[in-house]
Design an enzyme around this catalytic site. Structure first.
Site, PDB file in Angstrom:
ATOM      1  N   ASP A  60      19.589  64.725 -37.369  1.00  0.00           N
ATOM      2  CA  ASP A  60      18.477  65.145 -38.226  1.00  0.00           C
ATOM      3  C   ASP A  60      19.016  65.372 -39.636  1.00  0.00           C
ATOM      4  OD1 ASP A  60      15.963  66.037 -38.990  1.00  0.00           O
ATOM      5  OD2 ASP A  60      16.346  68.097 -38.364  1.00  0.00           O
ATOM      6  N   ASP A  62       8.576  65.519 -39.377  1.00  0.00           N
ATOM      7  CA  ASP A  62       7.785  66.747 -39.312  1.00  0.00           C
ATOM      8  C   ASP A  62       6.296  66.539 -39.515  1.00  0.00           C
ATOM      9  OD1 ASP A  62      10.166  67.906 -38.823  1.00  0.00           O
ATOM     10  OD2 ASP A  62      10.430  68.753 -40.827  1.00  0.00           O
ATOM     11  N   GLU A  82      18.885  62.079 -44.327  1.00  0.00           N
ATOM     12  CA  GLU A  82      18.414  61.207 -45.440  1.00  0.00           C
ATOM     13  C   GLU A  82      19.484  61.069 -46.503  1.00  0.00           C
ATOM     14  OE1 GLU A  82      16.729  63.772 -44.107  1.00  0.00           O
ATOM     15  OE2 GLU A  82      15.520  62.489 -42.837  1.00  0.00           O
TER      16      GLU A  82
HETATM   17  C1  GLC Z   1      13.767  69.417 -39.362  1.00  0.00           C
HETATM   18  C2  GLC Z   1      13.451  68.455 -38.230  1.00  0.00           C
HETATM   19  C3  GLC Z   1      12.837  69.206 -37.065  1.00  0.00           C
HETATM   20  C4  GLC Z   1      13.794  70.307 -36.637  1.00  0.00           C
HETATM   21  C5  GLC Z   1      14.112  71.231 -37.809  1.00  0.00           C
HETATM   22  C6  GLC Z   1      15.175  72.260 -37.461  1.00  0.00           C
HETATM   23  O1  GLC Z   1      12.597  69.944 -39.878  1.00  0.00           O
HETATM   24  O2  GLC Z   1      12.627  67.419 -38.649  1.00  0.00           O
HETATM   25  O3  GLC Z   1      12.561  68.351 -36.002  1.00  0.00           O
HETATM   26  O4  GLC Z   1      13.229  71.041 -35.597  1.00  0.00           O
HETATM   27  O5  GLC Z   1      14.593  70.461 -38.899  1.00  0.00           O
HETATM   28  O6  GLC Z   1      16.348  71.675 -37.070  1.00  0.00           O
END
Ligand code: GLC
Length: 783
Positions: free
Chosen positions: A407, A484, A410
């Site tokens: 995650d 998200d 980017e």
């Molecule tokens: C980002 C991700 C989400 C995750 C959060 C905390 O917002 O897109 O899926 O739960 O980070 O790690």
């Protein structure tokens, strides 16, 4: 700030570029060609053409220097040295592979590309390619008036992208995604142009900021890149499936995931302790709801330091993972790229000592704020760093973990630009480039490092990787979720075209957070979303910190029952899903498909975004509004059987279909077949028996396939697989099955049954010419 007020539309703001201030490539001054490359020197740059396959051609134009023979790491196909013919006339040079003809105008340089039957693939018309004073490169392609455009990776909005301006710049967007939210986390600069059944593709391989403008000029689309040069590939089609086969031959295909990854995933930001995770899995078991995967979000770490477990919350992660695995449940922890700046943290120490972090030209490290606070970012563009990152995963492997969730790659940074400073200089495997030039590949390289690291260490087992960010080719390493979203009905609606277009961009293993991540779900929304999600390739329920709980039982028994039924349906159809995943792996054909892919001659399908197909014969029409219990469904030619009621619907028109809360409209095409396994707790439990459901139609001609293998190793690559192909035909009296088997693998199931739906009394069934006897339960035994 000011962009949130009317200041954003201040009359002084010009929002569009055009060819007005573009410097054209100019005329060709000289040209030459060798084995498989054509090279021309123009007034304003160098132009090159390379055939990568008969149906794939690469075109480059660099206004600022030489065109590079080397291609980016998105590409895995090497040009074969294909012979091509070169014909020169007064005004043009024509290159041809037989399947693609590139007609090059000499003064000025203009490129028109046709297929072997002389149909235009991409033509420039009057506008060509060139550059702007700011250093951007630009190119134009004509748009036919009946043309539709699909793909472009992860975009909000509808299925057809004509009329949009789409930017490629991987971005962390927590703000609510809406039809004009662009860009998001993934950049796949690839599209399919589709004109009344004729499809071809274009991949613009530039990982810097790139804008596709299909809006400003009704007759031309333009592609503008802020950095780098023009470097693109054209795919000759002529069907959408052909284009995807060609595009994925170039950028690679999804490896076959472990079977457990195709099951149901449960996630939450966060399940915060070992106790909570154990209790969660117990509830699934008590309630008999199937479950294959639990995700661990950032709270499992010690102060959000990657490659650590917080021992106060998770005292014995190894035992937790082992105990859950015994129950058939896999644990997938999140791993973000940011490494906490902490001189006492070994991963940070190592990164500094071994010089592994992203830095500026003068050698200073780039630091940015993410979950752990001030952090450094590994330079994944460098093989040395990728290897190190892969090795670090030994930490998770030792705990018994076989899947990772990437995650914030980017990369997301909590600052004004939301990302890394574009002036950072990446090592890029010996060809240093700035972050500005490589931004869209950061997540891709992290995925490569992680997948390859896991694969090397899992001793023959298939890893599972999920990523938020990526670039063309990310399908070689990872599944993708759409980031998200929110618990809005509109976001359920949006997930359909989004995941379909990801599939049309070479990424078949994709899905959205079921139930919505941010905001608060409710029972009806979760039930409807689970219905739709159970038919999407990646099937995970995930929700954010501070939102209402969203586990299948969170909103009471009424909804739990429905949610359970659809998760079970996913497991019942798993043999079908697995067969489709294998097809995607082998050919690049998506699992979840827009109707236009299967019915390219039916204009009603061209913009259809609110229903989809799974494979070539099942149509799914989710309910995506509150309190709706009836919806219009378009069914293309042929007859369609309602999966739950068995009712026959005539195709070639719209129907108003009943959809009470417990029922999502699903249709199977008459004359085709689907496979059912058994409902199970998870994929660790094996099917004892499989049933092939054939929906009788007197004029059937259908090719059905069933694929299986051990679901966890790479032995399938050495012939350890099972494929049963059934050619089905029928007439008013009988059904004829011609069965062929290949591969060395013997599936676990002991019997294979055939159930015939809508067959009339006395219908005969022949298997390879031999009449079958009907069992007392009405089925036939095939195996
Ligand atoms: C980002 C991700 C989400 C995750 C959060 C905390 O917002 O897109 O899926 O739960 O980070 O790690």
């Amino acid at each position: 700030m000011l962009n949130d007020t009317s200041f954003a539309i201040h009359p002084g703001k010009e929002i569009r570029g055009s060819e007005r201030d573009m410097y054209d490539a100019g005329k060709i001054l000289s040209f030459a060609h060798d084995g498989n490359r054509f090279l021309a020197r123009c007034e304003n740059g160098e132009f090159a053409v390379t055939f990568y396959a008969d149906e794939i051609v690469r075109l480059q134009m660099n206004p600022f220097g030489e065109t590079e023979k080397k291609h980016s790491q998105a590409v895995v196909l090497e040009p074969e040295g294909l012979p091509f013919s070169v014909t020169e006339t007064g005004q043009t040079v024509v290159l041809s592979s037989g399947k693609i003809r590139v007609e090059i105008g000499k003064d000025p340089l203009r490129v028109n590309i046709y297929d072997g039957e002389n149909r235009p693939l991409f033509t420039e018309g009057k506008k060509g390619m060139g550059f702007k004073a700011g250093g951007e490169v630009v190119m134009f392609k004509e748009m036919g008036k009946d043309e539709f455009f699909y793909g472009f990776g992860e975009k909000t909005g509808y299925l057809n992208k004509r009329g949009e301006i789409l930017t490629m710049w991987n971005s962390d967007v927590y703000a609510p995604h809406n039809p004009e939210t662009d860009p998001l986390y993934q950049s796949i600069p690839f599209f399919i142009a589709f004109d009344r059944g004729f499809a071809r593709g274009l991949f613009f391989d530039n990982p810097g900021k790139t804008v596709f403008d299909l809006q400003s000029d009704p007759d031309h689309l333009s592609i503008t890149a802020e950095s780098g040069s023009i470097d693109y590939y054209v795919f000759a089609g002529p069907t959408m499936k052909d284009v995807l086969a060609q595009y994925t031959a170039l950028t690679g295909r999804m490896p076959l995931p472990p079977k457990w990854a195709i099951g149901y995933h449960q996630s939450r930001y966060s399940y915060e302790s070992e106790e909570e995770v154990r209790r969660l899995v117990e509830i699934f078991k008590e309630k008999g709801i199937p479950l294959d995967v639990v995700h661990l979000d950032i709270h499992y770490m010690r102060g959000f330091r990657v490659f650590t477990f917080d021992r106060s919350r998770f005292p014995d992660p190894k035992k937790l993972v082992a105990d859950l695995k015994k129950e058939g449940v896999h644990v997938v922890p999140i791993v973000d790229p940011g490494v906490k700046e902490d001189p006492e943290y070994p991963v940070f120490q190592e990164g500094i000592r071994k010089d592994l972090f992203c830095k500026y030209l003068d050698g200073t490290i780039f630091y940015g704020d993410v979950w752990p606070g001030n952090s450094a970012f590994p330079d994944f563009t460098d093989e040395r760093v990728r290897k190190w990152w892969g090795e670090k995963h030994q930490f998770y492997i030792d705990l018994g973990i076989e899947g990772i969730w990437n995650d914030m790659n980017e990369p997301a940074v909590f600052n004004e630009t939301k990302t890394m400073d574009v002036k950072v200089m990446h090592a890029n495997d010996g060809d240093p480039k700035t972050h500005r030039e490589l931004h869209n590949m950061y997540g891709f390289f992290m995925g490569k490092a992680t997948y390859e690291g896991l694969k090397e260490r899992l001793k023959g087992k298939r890893p599972f990787l999920l990523t938020r960010s990526g670039y063309a080719g990310i399908q070689r390493y990872s599944a993708v979720w759409t980031g998200d979203n929110r618990s809005f009905w509109e976001h359920l609606q949006m997930s359909l075209p989004m995941v379909m277009n990801l599939g049309l961009s070479g990424i078949p293993f994709a899905g959205a957070d079921v139930g919505g991540f941010a905001h608060h779900a409710n029972g009806e929304l979760l039930a409807r979303w689970t219905q739709a999600g159970s038919f999407m390739p990646f099937f995970r329920n995930h929700s954010a910190l501070g939102t209402l709980r969203q586990e299948p039982w969170a909103f009471g028994e009424k909804y739990e029952k429905i949610i359970k039924k659809y998760i079970e349906l996913r497991y019942r159809l798993l043999p079908q899903w697995y067969t489709l995943f294998e097809e995607a792996h082998r050919k690049g054909t998506p699992v979840m498909r827009p109707l236009v892919m299967e019915y390219p001659d039916d204009e009603n399908t061209y913009s259809l975004f609110d229903q989809f197909m799974v494979g070539d014969n099942v149509i799914v029409a989710p309910i995506m509004q509150p309190a709706q219990t009836v919806r219009s469904v378009y069914l293309p030619e042929g007859n369609w059987i309602h999966y739950f009621t068995g009712e026959t619907f005539e195709g070639g028109k719209y129907h108003l279909v009943e959809a009470p809360l417990e029922q999502m409209p699903i249709f199977v095409k008459q004359g085709t077949m689907i496979a059912h396994g058994e409902v199970k707790r998870n994929t660790k439990e094996k099917d004892e028996s499989l049933t092939l459901h054939y929906y009788y139609g007197p004029d059937t001609r259908y090719e059905f396939a069933l694929y299986d293998d051990d679901g966890e190793s790479f032995a399938y690559q050495d012939g350890e697989y099972f494929r049963k192909s059934i050619r089905i035909s029928a007439d008013p009296e009988a059904v004829y099955l011609e069965v062929k088997e290949e591969g060395n693998y013997r599936p676990d199931w002991k019997e294979l049954k055939l159930a015939v739906h809508n067959g009339k009394e006395g219908l005969k069934i022949y298997l390879n010419g031999k009449a079958l006897q009907q069992n007392s339960d009405g089925t036939y035994r095939l195996y």
